[in-house]
Design an enzyme around this catalytic site. Structure first.
Site, mmCIF file in Angstrom:
data_model
loop_
_atom_site.group_PDB
_atom_site.id
_atom_site.type_symbol
_atom_site.label_atom_id
_atom_site.label_comp_id
_atom_site.label_asym_id
_atom_site.label_seq_id
_atom_site.Cartn_x
_atom_site.Cartn_y
_atom_site.Cartn_z
ATOM 1 N N ASN A 17 0.834 -1.212 0.000
ATOM 2 C CA ASN A 17 0.000 0.000 0.000
ATOM 3 C C ASN A 17 0.863 1.255 0.000
ATOM 4 O OD1 ASN A 17 -2.997 -0.738 0.134
ATOM 5 N ND2 ASN A 17 -2.000 -2.192 1.530
ATOM 6 N N ILE A 33 -1.563 -0.706 17.905
ATOM 7 C CA ILE A 33 -2.609 0.244 18.296
ATOM 8 C C ILE A 33 -1.918 1.476 18.874
ATOM 9 C CG2 ILE A 33 -4.590 0.630 19.822
ATOM 10 C CD1 ILE A 33 -4.922 -2.491 19.734
ATOM 11 N N HIS A 71 -7.991 -0.499 6.610
ATOM 12 C CA HIS A 71 -8.352 -1.771 7.252
ATOM 13 C C HIS A 71 -9.026 -2.678 6.229
ATOM 14 C CE1 HIS A 71 -9.329 -4.582 10.345
ATOM 15 N NE2 HIS A 71 -10.623 -4.490 10.117
ATOM 16 N N GLU A 90 -7.558 -2.333 -2.009
ATOM 17 C CA GLU A 90 -6.866 -1.440 -1.056
ATOM 18 C C GLU A 90 -6.014 -0.405 -1.783
ATOM 19 O OE1 GLU A 90 -6.022 -3.938 2.991
ATOM 20 O OE2 GLU A 90 -4.579 -4.164 1.382
#
Ligand code: GAR
Length: 214
Positions: free
Chosen positions: A19, A97, A114, A184
């Protein structure tokens, strides 16, 4: 376009970086009026680092050691990220996270990719879990989303872009995964492009209203 006019992106990765590659390619081709000013990985062996270096983008590896406090790590990460002066921070396969110690430095400026639809399969292995749910007959579709990260919620936050993917009879996990990645790459670039356009629009509107007022 003058490089100073380009929107500055800092991309956080943990792995392959396909990505990140989509973003780098879109910056290179001019599809995105943006530049990646830095890439940070929490894994030293992330292939995305090689992609960044090949594109001439500065990189940092910031691994969290076991003894280090989560908040201390996030603060350090925020300092490194801020040093690249981002307009936007893009989590593209970043698998940690983030706490408010990090997010507090970039309010409304952190976006996450996501590989599932809003409210579904948060956390890791979302592609595999969605595929398993389809095999069990629990879902017929899944997808991809890009959203803002306002707080410490896992894969939650205002959705900026999403695309559904309907499972195909007989497809393997590998085939499904390849379709997810293709979506994506397209969706992430498209969403960043929309953000840039929206900000440019807002900037012009503000300039107009200031000139009317003065
Ligand atoms: C992507 O599928 C991304 O959506 C996912 O990690 C992969 C990274 O691929 N992120 C998450 O699961 C976040 N919860 P890449 O390294 O090839 O870009």
């Amino acid at each position: 376009m003058n490089r100073t006019d380009l929107v500055r992106l800092v991309v956080l990765i943990s792995g392959n970086g396909s990505n990140l590659q989509a973003i780098l390619d879109a910056c290179q081709s001019g599809e995105l009026a943006a530049q990646v000013t830095g890439v940070i990985s929490n894994k030293a062996d992330a292939f995305g680092l090689v992609r960044a270096e090949k594109a001439g983008v500065p990189t940092i590896v910031l691994e969290k050691n076991r003894e280090q406090d989560r908040h201390a790590y996030d603060l350090q990460l925020a300092m490194h990220t801020a040093a690249y002066q981002p307009d936007w921070v893009v989590l593209a396969g970043w698998m940690r996270i983030l706490s408010m110690k990090f997010l507090g430095y970039f309010p409304g400026r952190v976006i996450n990719l996501h590989p599932a639809l809003p409210g579904t399969f948060p956390g890791t292995h979302a592609i595999e879990r969605a595929y398993e749910a389809w095999m069990k007959g629990e879902v017929k579709r899944s997808g991809v989303m890009v959203h803002l990260i306002p707080d410490e919620g896992v894969d939650t936050g205002p959705v900026l872009g999403m695309e559904e993917i309907i499972f195909r009879e007989g497809e393997t996990l590998g085939e499904y995964e390849a379709r997810v990645h293709a979506v994506e790459h397209r969706l992430l670039v498209k969403t960043i492009k929309n953000i840039i356009t929206a900000e440019e629009f807002r900037r012009r509107e503000n300039a107009k209203s200031h000139s009317i007022c003065s």
